[in-house]
Design a protein around this motif. Structure first.
Motif, PDB file in Angstrom:
ATOM      1  N   PRO A  96       0.805  -1.238   0.000  1.00 38.46           N
ATOM      2  CA  PRO A  96       0.000   0.000   0.000  1.00 38.46           C
ATOM      3  C   PRO A  96       0.830   1.278   0.000  1.00 38.46           C
ATOM      4  CG  PRO A  96      -0.039  -1.054   2.165  1.00 38.46           C
ATOM      5  CD  PRO A  96       0.601  -2.031   1.229  1.00 38.46           C
ATOM      6  N   GLY A  97       2.079   1.200   0.408  1.00 36.56           N
ATOM      7  CA  GLY A  97       2.913   2.389   0.444  1.00 36.56           C
ATOM      8  C   GLY A  97       3.645   2.662  -0.852  1.00 36.56           C
ATOM      9  N   HIS A  98       3.379   1.855  -1.875  1.00 41.69           N
ATOM     10  CA  HIS A  98       4.068   1.988  -3.153  1.00 41.69           C
ATOM     11  C   HIS A  98       3.065   2.022  -4.292  1.00 41.69           C
ATOM     12  CE1 HIS A  98       7.996   1.069  -1.283  1.00 41.69           C
ATOM     13  NE2 HIS A  98       7.336   0.189  -0.563  1.00 41.69           N
ATOM     14  N   THR A  99       3.463   2.609  -5.400  1.00 45.56           N
ATOM     15  CA  THR A  99       2.655   2.581  -6.611  1.00 45.56           C
ATOM     16  C   THR A  99       3.199   1.496  -7.528  1.00 45.56           C
ATOM     17  OG1 THR A  99       2.198   4.947  -6.450  1.00 45.56           O
ATOM     18  CG2 THR A  99       1.828   3.905  -8.585  1.00 45.56           C
ATOM     19  N   ILE A 100       2.348   0.517  -7.835  1.00 40.90           N
ATOM     20  CA  ILE A 100       2.776  -0.654  -8.596  1.00 40.90           C
ATOM     21  C   ILE A 100       2.116  -0.668  -9.967  1.00 40.90           C
ATOM     22  CG2 ILE A 100       2.896  -3.177  -8.645  1.00 40.90           C
ATOM     23  CD1 ILE A 100       4.428  -2.019  -6.296  1.00 40.90           C
ATOM     24  N   ILE A 101       2.897  -0.948 -11.000  1.00 43.97           N
ATOM     25  CA  ILE A 101       2.374  -1.252 -12.327  1.00 43.97           C
ATOM     26  C   ILE A 101       2.740  -2.699 -12.636  1.00 43.97           C
ATOM     27  CG2 ILE A 101       2.475  -0.744 -14.797  1.00 43.97           C
ATOM     28  CD1 ILE A 101       3.311   2.094 -14.095  1.00 43.97           C
ATOM     29  N   ASN A 102       1.752  -3.526 -12.891  1.00 46.79           N
ATOM     30  CA  ASN A 102       1.989  -4.947 -13.160  1.00 46.79           C
ATOM     31  C   ASN A 102       1.857  -5.203 -14.653  1.00 46.79           C
ATOM     32  OD1 ASN A 102       2.114  -7.729 -13.271  1.00 46.79           O
ATOM     33  ND2 ASN A 102       0.711  -8.060 -11.567  1.00 46.79           N
ATOM     34  N   ARG A 103       2.958  -5.580 -15.271  1.00 44.29           N
ATOM     35  CA  ARG A 103       2.956  -5.893 -16.690  1.00 44.29           C
ATOM     36  C   ARG A 103       3.488  -7.306 -16.954  1.00 44.29           C
ATOM     37  NH1 ARG A 103      -0.297  -2.863 -16.588  1.00 44.29           N
ATOM     38  NH2 ARG A 103      -0.603  -0.874 -17.679  1.00 44.29           N
TER      39      ARG A 103
END
Length: 217
Positions: free
Chosen positions: A64-71
């Motif tokens: 929750p403390g990070h911005t994640i992009i899952n590719r």
């Protein structure tokens, strides 16, 4: 910068011969459509690789403390990931790249030795570095899967060699999730897998998340 871009395209042309782009064209198009509708955030942590990432659909909830992009795109091998570098890495300008890929290479037509897998990982690192010289990169170790238990000797050998490779590289880390997925007797913990004995359930991803957290930027 021009020299780095030239190196990138030279490397890309040299090492993508064994990829199977037609298998994943639909998923890549879906990523592009999604990005056109909802532009991805800048300076995010980018997850790339095969189905262990693809199926981690709630990965953002674990960090929750990070911005994640899952590719991640399912069933991909390292040559596939290398082939689509320009689609799943370059457009996102990430602050960190996390890789999980390699176990499908052992079961793909023709198979792959541990040395071949390590060479492919090295080539992927070179492509990333040609575009992003200083972006931190982390490689998640190849996991032990009950359905692929016969490949464990190759997995262990490849993991050890990849770990050694990362120790020689700047800004590249090795995240060992392999050991935590075993029982105390050294057998694979089947309780953390779905019924296919290949992909993980929430218990498995909880193990990954706990180990990965200290490495996230």
């Amino acid at each position: 910068m021009k020299k780095l871009r030239l190196l990138f395209f030279l490397l890309l042309g040299f090492i993508t011969g064994s990829a199977q782009p037609e298998r994943f064209s639909g998923e890549i198009k879906a990523f592009k459509k999604q990005d056109s509708i909802h532009p991805p955030p800048q300076n995010a942590i980018l997850l790339i690789g095969s189905s262990s990432f693809t199926k981690w659909t709630d990965v953002q909830d674990y960090f929750p403390g990070h911005t994640i992009i899952n590719r991640g795109f399912g069933g991909s091998t390292l040559p596939d990931l290398i082939y689509f570098v320009k689609d799943v890495i370059i457009p996102y300008h990430p602050k960190q790249i996390i890789i999980y890929c390699g176990d499908n290479d052992f079961v793909a037509p023709g198979g792959a030795t541990a040395a071949i897998v390590v060479e492919r990982v090295k080539q992927l690192f070179q492509l990333i570095r040609a575009q992003y010289p200083k972006v931190p990169v982390a490689y998640v170790s190849i996991k032990p899967s009950p359905s692929r238990e016969k490949f464990l000797p190759l997995v262990k050998e490849a993991n050890a060699m990849i770990k050694q490779l990362t120790e020689k590289e700047k800004h590249i880390s090795f995240i060992n999730i392999f050991d935590a997925m075993l029982n105390t007797d050294g057998s694979i913990n089947k309780d953390i897998f779905l019924s296919d004995n290949l992909h993980m359930n929430a218990k498995g991803y909880k193990i990954w998340a706990d180990i990965m957290k200290p490495y996230l930027k």
